[in-house]
Write an enzyme that holds these catalytic residues in place. Structure first.
Site, PDB file in Angstrom:
ATOM      1  N   SER A  25     -13.991  -3.770   1.152  1.00  0.00           N
ATOM      2  CA  SER A  25     -14.941  -3.084   0.281  1.00  0.00           C
ATOM      3  C   SER A  25     -16.400  -3.438   0.546  1.00  0.00           C
ATOM      4  O   SER A  25     -17.160  -3.713  -0.379  1.00  0.00           O
ATOM      5  CB  SER A  25     -14.607  -3.344  -1.199  1.00  0.00           C
ATOM      6  OG  SER A  25     -15.258  -2.402  -2.021  1.00  0.00           O
ATOM      7  N   PRO A  26     -16.839  -3.416   1.807  1.00  0.00           N
ATOM      8  CA  PRO A  26     -18.242  -3.711   2.092  1.00  0.00           C
ATOM      9  C   PRO A  26     -19.197  -2.665   1.517  1.00  0.00           C
ATOM     10  O   PRO A  26     -20.390  -2.944   1.355  1.00  0.00           O
ATOM     11  CB  PRO A  26     -18.297  -3.727   3.621  1.00  0.00           C
ATOM     12  CG  PRO A  26     -17.160  -2.857   4.056  1.00  0.00           C
ATOM     13  CD  PRO A  26     -16.078  -3.116   3.042  1.00  0.00           C
ATOM     14  N   GLY A  61     -12.386   2.032   5.388  1.00  0.00           N
ATOM     15  CA  GLY A  61     -11.325   3.013   5.264  1.00  0.00           C
ATOM     16  C   GLY A  61     -11.918   4.390   5.459  1.00  0.00           C
ATOM     17  O   GLY A  61     -13.134   4.561   5.529  1.00  0.00           O
ATOM     18  N   ALA A  72     -18.644  -1.355  -1.466  1.00  0.00           N
ATOM     19  CA  ALA A  72     -18.423  -1.419  -2.917  1.00  0.00           C
ATOM     20  C   ALA A  72     -17.749  -0.149  -3.425  1.00  0.00           C
ATOM     21  O   ALA A  72     -18.236   0.526  -4.327  1.00  0.00           O
ATOM     22  CB  ALA A  72     -19.725  -1.684  -3.661  1.00  0.00           C
ATOM     23  N   TYR A 126       0.832  -1.199   0.000  1.00  0.00           N
ATOM     24  CA  TYR A 126       0.000   0.000   0.000  1.00  0.00           C
ATOM     25  C   TYR A 126       0.872   1.257   0.000  1.00  0.00           C
ATOM     26  O   TYR A 126       1.738   1.432   0.868  1.00  0.00           O
ATOM     27  CB  TYR A 126      -0.928   0.040   1.212  1.00  0.00           C
ATOM     28  CG  TYR A 126      -1.965  -1.053   1.269  1.00  0.00           C
ATOM     29  CD1 TYR A 126      -2.257  -1.862   0.176  1.00  0.00           C
ATOM     30  CD2 TYR A 126      -2.683  -1.275   2.442  1.00  0.00           C
ATOM     31  CE1 TYR A 126      -3.221  -2.850   0.248  1.00  0.00           C
ATOM     32  CE2 TYR A 126      -3.649  -2.273   2.521  1.00  0.00           C
ATOM     33  CZ  TYR A 126      -3.908  -3.060   1.426  1.00  0.00           C
ATOM     34  OH  TYR A 126      -4.853  -4.049   1.509  1.00  0.00           O
ATOM     35  N   LYS A 186     -24.031   7.917  -3.325  1.00  0.00           N
ATOM     36  CA  LYS A 186     -23.612   9.252  -3.777  1.00  0.00           C
ATOM     37  C   LYS A 186     -23.414   9.341  -5.288  1.00  0.00           C
ATOM     38  O   LYS A 186     -23.372  10.438  -5.850  1.00  0.00           O
ATOM     39  CB  LYS A 186     -22.329   9.669  -3.064  1.00  0.00           C
ATOM     40  CG  LYS A 186     -21.095   8.849  -3.426  1.00  0.00           C
ATOM     41  CD  LYS A 186     -19.891   9.318  -2.615  1.00  0.00           C
ATOM     42  CE  LYS A 186     -18.657   8.468  -2.858  1.00  0.00           C
ATOM     43  NZ  LYS A 186     -17.514   8.906  -2.029  1.00  0.00           N
TER      44      LYS A 186
END
Length: 332
Positions: free
Chosen positions: A205-206, A284, A208, A54, A215
């Protein structure tokens, strides 16, 4: 905050964990990153997930500085190895050489003597699995990691590695796949295998990549500064969801979230936590308020009627093909 066992191990981790894939060392300044980690600690998150790759190793270093001074025994720190971290031919993969060098580099950047979980970031088809698992066993037996995990491995690969881990007297306890309402490729094979073997999912990535926040609107350009406009990696991954059919159906989830008294993001995180094989959902953040919002999904129970209504809205756009596991386009 609620806590769950990681698979059938004795390790308890926070139901929501904090990950720094696209933020620390790249998207946000260090002061903002430190504020997000502080917010995570303040709301009871104890589990932190990163990887050597990362931000070209910078993310680990930022996390190490952010957690410095915290009681180490009260934290669960996870990192990963596989993707290239240097220009050399051996600066990648799951060879013994790369694993041994990578764990030392990660510990130095994280400013810790050990990680709680060391994960194979992808399956290495160029290195014998026996070599990889023997190296992981030496990492564990030397005290540099407590447990071993994998990320985006197929069910058959997980089963083979688990058998070797038992022979080597180490615990392979986790799988880290992409998982959300829209991306369910683990449900038919990885989850049943993991349940059988006592392996828990730590899902990434829950939301997505932000699509499930609602949004992004059909027929409109993505908001400036959003993940869909990020050329550093976010836009490539989110593109699979950026079509009018998906975005239109996601908008139809809004009244269901309101019915549950949740924001769209909270509904998305709570949804993955309804799966009993999920030990933790990684979130995140680029701003502390995002941490405060997402953490409200902890402990939420969604009733069967609501879950059925969600499925009725999005079923035509859900990806379920287990062959999509380990997609080369994904690197969280």
């Amino acid at each position: 905050m609620e806590f769950r066992h990681l698979g059938r191990s004795g390790l308890l981790i926070s139901e929501i964990s904090y990950g720094n894939w696209l933020t620390h060392g790249s998207q946000v300044e260090e002061e903002a990153a430190l504020s997000c980690v502080r917010a995570a600690l303040d709301v009871g998150i104890t589990t932190f997930d990163t990887a050597d790759v990362y931000a070209g190793t910078k993310a680990e270093a930022v996390l190490g500085r952010a957690l410095k001074g915290e009681r180490r025994e009260g934290l669960e720190i996870f990192t990963k190895v596989y993707w290239p971290t240097g220009p050399g031919r051996n600066d990648r993969g799951l060879s013994r050489k790369h694993i041994m060098e990578s764990i030392n580099g990660s510990l130095k950047r994280l400013q810790t003597d050990y990680v709680d979980l060391y994960q194979a970031h992808r399956y290495d088809y160029e290195t014998p699995l026996e070599e990889t698992m023997e190296a992981f066993a030496d990492v564990v037996h030397s005290g540099k990691a407590h447990y071993i995990g994998v990320s985006e491995w197929k069910a058959s690969e997980i089963r083979a590695a688990h058998a070797l881990a038992r022979e080597l007297k180490i615990q392979l306890v986790s799988s880290q796949p992409q998982y959300s309402m829209l991306w369910r490729v683990i449900e038919s094979e990885v989850v049943p295998t993991s349940e059988e073997l006592g392996i828990g999912q730590i899902v990434w990535s829950p939301i997505a990549q932000g699509v499930l926040t609602g949004k992004y609107l059909p027929g409109q350009e993505p908001p400036a500064g959003s993940r869909a406009t990020d050329s550093s990696g976010g836009a490539n991954m989110i593109s699979r969801f950026m079509n009018d059919e998906v975005l239109t159906r996601v908008q139809r989830l809004k009244p269901l979230a309101e019915q549950a008294g949740l924001s769209m993001a909270q509904l998305a995180v709570a949804w993955v936590l309804q799966n009993p094989n999920v030990s933790s959902a990684i979130v995140g953040a680029s701003r502390p308020e995002q941490v405060h919002d997402n953490v409200k999904a902890a402990g939420v129970k969604l009733d069967a009627e609501l879950l059925k209504a969600i499925d009725e809205v999005i079923d035509p756009i859900v990806e379920r093909d287990p062959a999509k596991t380990q997609s080369p386009a994904t690197r969280p």
